[in-house]
Design an enzyme around this catalytic site. Structure first.
Site, short mmCIF file in Angstrom:
data_model
loop_
_atom_site.label_atom_id
_atom_site.label_comp_id
_atom_site.label_asym_id
_atom_site.label_seq_id
_atom_site.Cartn_x
_atom_site.Cartn_y
_atom_site.Cartn_z
N THR A 161 46.30 15.23 34.93
CA THR A 161 46.29 15.66 36.03
C THR A 161 48.12 15.05 35.07
O THR A 161 48.86 16.26 36.64
CB THR A 161 46.59 14.45 36.96
OG1 THR A 161 47.08 12.89 35.67
CG2 THR A 161 44.98 13.91 36.54
N HIS A 213 49.03 4.65 76.19
CA HIS A 213 47.80 3.93 77.36
C HIS A 213 49.57 2.89 77.85
O HIS A 213 50.15 1.96 76.93
CB HIS A 213 47.08 3.03 77.80
CG HIS A 213 45.83 2.85 76.82
ND1 HIS A 213 44.98 4.62 78.37
CD2 HIS A 213 44.60 2.76 75.65
CE1 HIS A 213 44.14 4.71 77.28
NE2 HIS A 213 43.88 4.06 75.94
N LYS A 260 46.03 15.17 41.31
CA LYS A 260 47.02 13.75 41.27
C LYS A 260 47.94 13.97 42.41
O LYS A 260 47.37 15.99 43.11
CB LYS A 260 49.13 14.97 39.74
CG LYS A 260 49.97 14.17 39.53
CD LYS A 260 49.13 12.54 38.06
CE LYS A 260 50.33 12.37 37.99
NZ LYS A 260 49.80 11.38 36.78
#
Length: 306
Positions: free
Chosen positions: A57, A262, A12
């Protein structure tokens, strides 16, 4: 032609849980995103559809919430170790061979007001108001295979900048090179870092103080970033990893991912103005991505590339 079921796992993902510790009037908050993944004897689930060896799950999700109540959450690492050991050691018939717990932790700072500061000087502070801390997300990954534990802690989205003490020149130049050499530039990056502990959980081995370790690892990385006169972001990466290993004996390996955020000088000459390293355009894309691992001699690095 025969086909073979390869590596598989299930669980899960992204169980969002907020645990409030109300042991005193000064509340503590743990805000986690917990993902569970199990490996084991799950061939029949895939090949025949039999769920006899399948832990739902939904059960793994419920376990996360129940453990938060029953055991509390002192640290993401300690909570993850508890969960991983439970799924491997306590699941019926021993069908789960290994468990991987991945956790993201979101931190909160206390809101302080002039009234509360003056009101509780010298007595217990009432703390129940918080503001989400946007500095970084703390991460941890715990894997337990029934014998040993592997703990990889980390952080992501930590944005840092040096406004000077950074250069970049002397690099390879060919017919496609347009980048101008820089002798005083902004160096900025968004740090993703992961570090592996020597801790294995064998034979009653004492756990490190996970929270203190996290605080100091982060501090050493930031100090190295600030104090290194940088001729490349690669050099800074190595300095950050080395500083951690030099100061934190519990850490064996550090992996860093540093995108170069940058900053380009803006041409102000059309307006009759001289730009003396003062006005920049901050570009979020594209960016250079600098990655590397620093580990102790004799240690085999195990942290995977993200």
């Amino acid at each position: 032609m025969a086909h073979v079921l390869g590596q598989n796992q299930y669980g899960k993902a992204e169980n969002r849980i907020v645990r409030i510790h109300r042991d005193s009037t000064r509340h503590e908050i743990k805000d986690l995103n917990v993902s569970v993944s199990l490996r084991g004897e799950f061939e029949d689930v895939h090949l025949t559809g039999s769920n006899a060896n399948c832990l739902p799950t939904d059960t793994t999700k419920n376990t996360v919430y129940a453990f938060a109540k029953e055991h509390g959450i002192e640290s993401a690492e300690a909570f993850g170790i508890l969960l991983a050991r439970h799924f491997v050691d306590d699941t019926e018939r021993g069908v789960v061979h290994s468990a991987r717990i991945r956790i993201e932790e979101y931190s909160w700072d206390r809101i302080r007001t002039p009234d509360s500061s003056a009101r509780f000087i010298g007595s217990e502070e009432v703390g129940h108001s918080f503001v989400r801390n946007g500095q970084e997300v703390r991460t941890s990954e715990i894997v337990y295979d029934g014998e040993s534990v592997q703990v990889i802690s980390g952080l992501k989205d930590l944005v840092v900048m040096n406004s000077t003490n950074s250069e970049f020149w002397g690099y390879i130049k060919d017919g496609y090179t347009t980048l101008q050499e820089a002798y005083d530039r902004i160096l900025a990056t968004q740090v993703t870092a992961r570090w592996k502990f020597g801790y294995s959980g064998r034979d009653g081995e004492a756990q490190p103080n996970w929270n203190r370790s996290y605080t100091h690892v982060k501090r050493h990385m930031l100090e190295a970033f600030a104090e290194t006169y940088s001729y490349s972001l690669q050099q800074t990466l190595h300095a950050m990893g080395t500083r951690v290993l030099n100061n934190r004996a519990e850490v064996d390996e550090v992996r860093l991912e540093l995108p170069n955020k940058h900053h380009f000088l803006v041409d102000l000459e059309p307006f009759g103005l001289k730009n003396e390293n003062e006005v920049y355009f901050a570009a979020d894309r594209m960016y250079g991505l600098i990655e590397g691992t620093v580990h102790r001699e004799g240690v085999v690095p195990v942290i995977p590339v993200a």
